[in-house]
Design an enzyme around this catalytic site. Sequence first.
Site, PDB file in Angstrom:
ATOM      1  N   HIS A 235      -7.884  -5.594   7.625  1.00 59.56           N
ATOM      2  CA  HIS A 235      -7.625  -4.575   8.637  1.00 59.56           C
ATOM      3  C   HIS A 235      -7.871  -5.157  10.032  1.00 59.56           C
ATOM      4  CE1 HIS A 235      -6.482  -0.347   9.186  1.00 59.56           C
ATOM      5  NE2 HIS A 235      -7.050  -0.513  10.370  1.00 59.56           N
TER       6      HIS A 235
ATOM      7  N   HIS B  96       0.862  -1.188   0.000  1.00 60.00           N
ATOM      8  CA  HIS B  96       0.000   0.000   0.000  1.00 60.00           C
ATOM      9  C   HIS B  96       0.896   1.234   0.000  1.00 60.00           C
ATOM     10  CE1 HIS B  96      -3.945   1.911   1.662  1.00 60.00           C
ATOM     11  NE2 HIS B  96      -3.226   2.825   1.025  1.00 60.00           N
TER      12      HIS B  96
ATOM     13  N   GLU C 113      -2.666  -1.663  -3.104  1.00 60.98           N
ATOM     14  CA  GLU C 113      -3.747  -0.880  -2.513  1.00 60.98           C
ATOM     15  C   GLU C 113      -3.403   0.601  -2.557  1.00 60.98           C
ATOM     16  OE1 GLU C 113      -5.180  -4.004   0.966  1.00 60.98           O
ATOM     17  OE2 GLU C 113      -4.028  -2.226   1.523  1.00 60.98           O
TER      18      GLU C 113
END
Length: 236
Positions: A190, A43, A70
């Site tokens: 997450h 990410h 991401e």
Amino acid sequence: MTKLSVNINKIALVRNARGGGRPDLVRAALEIERFGADGITVHPRPDARHIRYDDVHDLKGVLRTELNVEGNPTPEFVDLVLESRPAQVTLVPDAPDALTSNAGWDTLVHRAFLADVAARFRERGIRVSIFVDPDPAMVAGAAACGADRVELYTEGYARGYAADREAAVAPYVAAAEEARRQGLGLNAGHDLSLDNLRYYLERIPWTDEVSIGHALVCDAWRYGMENTVALYRRQL
């Protein structure tokens, strides 16, 4: 079986804290693959505090499993993804100063924007996942945007798991059922961990992929990376 994609942002964070190339991010990713992960997630953020854009190109050139990139689809991010052509892109509405991902997209408000971005990626053969809160309306909105998958933002589940795991998972079950009705693939990520992962997947066994980074890297300091990847795969 649900696939495990390991987010290696925290490994890059350690590297960047000292400068230089230790730990070697590419070597770490290849070892994680060898230990049994089904994919690698990165990410990159605008401040390059962990994953850098050049890391994405380096990883894409050597990984044998899927690369999932991401990020917030800024023009620079879109160019990066189109150039590197990962297996999957996950669209996340991060503010530039966000410490970590903290909300999913409002796929109704941002439908036109997300549909345009998703179409550009899909034209290049890149699977598109949209990061959403566990709300059936947002899941249906993602389908209308042309997404292939949604990734459910599981921080709320993780936060409520210890007090009442059934109440914590209930909105995710509803959102996951909507994804199945819409014909969408289903990811989750997450704050999933060795403590809460198995129950989540028992309730939502049609989850295609989980992306886990922070908890997994923390566990690796205790158990070693090879053992830790094996422990997470056992939960799956």
